[in-house]
Motif scaffolding. Structure first.
Motif, PDB file in Angstrom:
ATOM      1  N   TRP A   1     -12.066  -1.697  12.017  1.00 21.39           N
ATOM      2  CA  TRP A   1     -11.940  -1.387  10.592  1.00 21.39           C
ATOM      3  C   TRP A   1     -11.253  -0.042  10.382  1.00 21.39           C
ATOM      4  CZ3 TRP A   1     -11.027  -1.822   5.867  1.00 21.39           C
ATOM      5  CH2 TRP A   1     -11.396  -0.866   4.923  1.00 21.39           C
ATOM      6  N   ASP A   2     -11.559   0.935  11.226  1.00 18.31           N
ATOM      7  CA  ASP A   2     -10.911   2.232  11.094  1.00 18.31           C
ATOM      8  C   ASP A   2      -9.411   2.135  11.363  1.00 18.31           C
ATOM      9  OD1 ASP A   2     -12.889   4.405  10.452  1.00 18.31           O
ATOM     10  OD2 ASP A   2     -13.917   3.494  12.151  1.00 18.31           O
ATOM     11  N   ALA A   3      -9.016   1.245  12.263  1.00 21.05           N
ATOM     12  CA  ALA A   3      -7.585   1.045  12.506  1.00 21.05           C
ATOM     13  C   ALA A   3      -6.894   0.547  11.241  1.00 21.05           C
ATOM     14  CB  ALA A   3      -7.381   0.055  13.651  1.00 21.05           C
ATOM     15  N   VAL A   4      -7.536  -0.409  10.565  1.00 21.08           N
ATOM     16  CA  VAL A   4      -6.976  -0.939   9.324  1.00 21.08           C
ATOM     17  C   VAL A   4      -7.011   0.123   8.238  1.00 21.08           C
ATOM     18  CG1 VAL A   4      -7.267  -2.674   7.517  1.00 21.08           C
ATOM     19  CG2 VAL A   4      -7.604  -3.293   9.916  1.00 21.08           C
ATOM     20  N   ARG A   5      -8.116   0.828   8.145  1.00 24.21           N
ATOM     21  CA  ARG A   5      -8.273   1.846   7.095  1.00 24.21           C
ATOM     22  C   ARG A   5      -7.220   2.936   7.215  1.00 24.21           C
ATOM     23  NH1 ARG A   5     -13.755   5.377   6.092  1.00 24.21           N
ATOM     24  NH2 ARG A   5     -13.351   5.973   8.248  1.00 24.21           N
ATOM     25  N   GLN A   6      -6.950   3.381   8.433  1.00 24.12           N
ATOM     26  CA  GLN A   6      -5.982   4.462   8.604  1.00 24.12           C
ATOM     27  C   GLN A   6      -4.557   3.979   8.320  1.00 24.12           C
ATOM     28  OE1 GLN A   6      -8.332   7.505  11.571  1.00 24.12           O
ATOM     29  NE2 GLN A   6      -6.365   6.689  12.203  1.00 24.12           N
ATOM     30  N   ALA A   7      -4.247   2.749   8.700  1.00 20.05           N
ATOM     31  CA  ALA A   7      -2.928   2.214   8.369  1.00 20.05           C
ATOM     32  C   ALA A   7      -2.767   2.086   6.856  1.00 20.05           C
ATOM     33  CB  ALA A   7      -2.718   0.866   9.053  1.00 20.05           C
ATOM     34  N   LEU A   8      -3.817   1.624   6.181  1.00 23.08           N
ATOM     35  CA  LEU A   8      -3.767   1.514   4.721  1.00 23.08           C
ATOM     36  C   LEU A   8      -3.665   2.884   4.063  1.00 23.08           C
ATOM     37  CD1 LEU A   8      -6.421  -1.302   4.068  1.00 23.08           C
ATOM     38  CD2 LEU A   8      -3.926  -1.480   3.947  1.00 23.08           C
ATOM     39  N   ALA A   9      -4.302   3.889   4.651  1.00 21.44           N
ATOM     40  CA  ALA A   9      -4.218   5.243   4.106  1.00 21.44           C
ATOM     41  C   ALA A   9      -2.786   5.767   4.175  1.00 21.44           C
ATOM     42  CB  ALA A   9      -5.162   6.174   4.862  1.00 21.44           C
ATOM     43  N   VAL A  10      -2.090   5.455   5.259  1.00 22.25           N
ATOM     44  CA  VAL A  10      -0.684   5.848   5.376  1.00 22.25           C
ATOM     45  C   VAL A  10       0.134   5.196   4.275  1.00 22.25           C
ATOM     46  CG1 VAL A  10       1.391   5.687   6.813  1.00 22.25           C
ATOM     47  CG2 VAL A  10      -0.804   6.295   7.843  1.00 22.25           C
ATOM     48  N   LEU A  11      -0.065   3.904   4.065  1.00 22.29           N
ATOM     49  CA  LEU A  11       0.689   3.188   3.030  1.00 22.29           C
ATOM     50  C   LEU A  11       0.353   3.718   1.638  1.00 22.29           C
ATOM     51  CD1 LEU A  11       0.434  -0.461   4.409  1.00 22.29           C
ATOM     52  CD2 LEU A  11       2.397   1.097   4.539  1.00 22.29           C
ATOM     53  N   ALA A  12      -0.922   4.004   1.402  1.00 20.58           N
ATOM     54  CA  ALA A  12      -1.310   4.549   0.097  1.00 20.58           C
ATOM     55  C   ALA A  12      -0.672   5.906  -0.145  1.00 20.58           C
ATOM     56  CB  ALA A  12      -2.835   4.657   0.015  1.00 20.58           C
ATOM     57  N   ALA A  13      -0.656   6.751   0.876  1.00 19.58           N
ATOM     58  CA  ALA A  13      -0.053   8.081   0.745  1.00 19.58           C
ATOM     59  C   ALA A  13       1.435   7.978   0.462  1.00 19.58           C
ATOM     60  CB  ALA A  13      -0.294   8.885   2.023  1.00 19.58           C
ATOM     61  N   LEU A  14       2.119   7.107   1.189  1.00 20.61           N
ATOM     62  CA  LEU A  14       3.554   6.938   0.969  1.00 20.61           C
ATOM     63  C   LEU A  14       3.831   6.352  -0.414  1.00 20.61           C
ATOM     64  CD1 LEU A  14       4.699   5.590   4.446  1.00 20.61           C
ATOM     65  CD2 LEU A  14       4.892   7.918   3.556  1.00 20.61           C
ATOM     66  N   GLY A  15       2.944   5.472  -0.879  1.00 20.16           N
ATOM     67  CA  GLY A  15       3.112   4.895  -2.211  1.00 20.16           C
ATOM     68  C   GLY A  15       2.989   5.943  -3.305  1.00 20.16           C
ATOM     69  N   MET A  16       1.988   6.821  -3.204  1.00 19.61           N
ATOM     70  CA  MET A  16       1.825   7.884  -4.194  1.00 19.61           C
ATOM     71  C   MET A  16       2.990   8.865  -4.154  1.00 19.61           C
ATOM     72  SD  MET A  16      -0.839   7.212  -5.918  1.00 19.61           S
ATOM     73  CE  MET A  16      -1.045   8.769  -6.758  1.00 19.61           C
ATOM     74  N   ALA A  17       3.446   9.189  -2.938  1.00 14.11           N
ATOM     75  CA  ALA A  17       4.589  10.092  -2.810  1.00 14.11           C
ATOM     76  C   ALA A  17       5.846   9.475  -3.419  1.00 14.11           C
ATOM     77  CB  ALA A  17       4.825  10.423  -1.335  1.00 14.11           C
ATOM     78  N   GLU A  18       6.015   8.176  -3.239  1.00  8.91           N
ATOM     79  CA  GLU A  18       7.192   7.495  -3.800  1.00  8.91           C
ATOM     80  C   GLU A  18       7.154   7.484  -5.320  1.00  8.91           C
ATOM     81  OE1 GLU A  18      10.813   5.420  -3.881  1.00  8.91           O
ATOM     82  OE2 GLU A  18       9.803   6.549  -2.286  1.00  8.91           O
ATOM     83  N   LEU A  19       5.982   7.286  -5.891  1.00 11.01           N
ATOM     84  CA  LEU A  19       5.867   7.326  -7.351  1.00 11.01           C
ATOM     85  C   LEU A  19       6.269   8.687  -7.895  1.00 11.01           C
ATOM     86  CD1 LEU A  19       2.506   5.395  -7.946  1.00 11.01           C
ATOM     87  CD2 LEU A  19       4.823   4.610  -8.467  1.00 11.01           C
TER      88      LEU A  19
END
Length: 254
Positions: A201-219
């Motif tokens: 679960w932590d593997a998935v959570r950290q990958a999702l955190a990367v995507l969330a961070a990049l999404g906010m930065a892109e906005l």
């Protein structure tokens, strides 16, 4: 080596003499930006870990972990975040907003944004250190890495510079989109691998955190391009701090 010198020489205070200041060196430097972020994150995580070993508790360790990246960048990215907040909040035409961002003083929008950002980072790290020192350590390193990865994305082809001078003009539109995608995949793989040391679960959570961070930065990046007509060095700082904060907050979820 020119790219590494450019990345460490412009994004950190670590000893790295920039020998070339051209767009080829900038392209290589922005591709090396996540590596510079990883080094900064490891310094921050080490400082927080030492304080935990000394028995200070997770709150003070979180404060120190947030302070180290600011020291290693001379507050450059926080200053960019403040200036960008002042420019966006000014409701002025693009030329006037850019002039406001270039001034040395910080307005109310900038102060409020920086304070809330630092509070969010400290609060998130406090929660993560509460789960265990290893969780906080990995989170600090990951957040700093993905924050600089956001700079790689902000330097991609098609994103113009708002001014003809400055760091933004040197690095804007230098990195091919394909190179951004490959670098992003590498960071995602690293995030998942480090998370897998704890649990699937932590593997998935950290990958999702990367995507969330990049999404906010892109906005934020798109908002700034529409508002100012392109990117500046201040916008890069704001994008970096936004990505770091979003990554830390995302890691606390679930």
């Amino acid at each position: 080596m020119d790219g590494l010198r450019f990345a460490f020489g412009t994004l950190t205070v670590l000893p790295a003499r920039v020998t070339r200041w051209d767009r080829d060196a900038a392209r290589a430097g922005m591709l090396c930006a996540p590596l510079a972020g990883l080094v900064v994150g490891l310094f921050a995580a080490a400082a927080g870990g030492v304080f935990l070993l000394l028995g200070t508790g997770p709150l003070l360790a979180a404060v120190l972990t947030v302070a180290v990246p600011a020291l290693l960048t001379r507050g450059l990215h926080l200053d960019g975040l403040a200036d960008t907040a002042d420019g966006l909040g000014s409701a002025k035409p693009p030329e006037d907003a850019l002039r406001i961002m270039k001034q040395s003083d910080i307005g109310p929008f900038g102060v409020i944004t920086v304070v809330l950002t630092l509070l969010a980072q400290v609060a998130a790290l406090y929660e993560l250190y509460g789960e265990g020192w290893a969780h906080g350590t990995v989170a600090a390193a990951l957040a700093a890495t993905v924050a600089r990865l956001a700079l790689t994305g902000a330097s991609r082809e098609g994103v113009p510079a708002a001014r003809p001078e400055g760091l933004g003009a040197v690095v804007a539109a230098t990195v091919p989109v394909r190179a951004v995608a490959l670098t992003t995949l590498a960071v995602l793989a690293l995030a998942a691998a480090s998370g897998a040391l704890f649990s699937p679960w932590d593997a998935v959570r950290q990958a999702l955190a990367v995507l969330a961070a990049l999404g906010m930065a892109e906005l934020l990046l798109r908002r700034c391009v529409r508002r100012f007509g392109g990117v500046t060095g201040d916008v890069f700082g704001a994008v970096e701090e936004t990505a770091a904060t979003a990554a830390l907050v995302a890691l606390t979820l679930g």
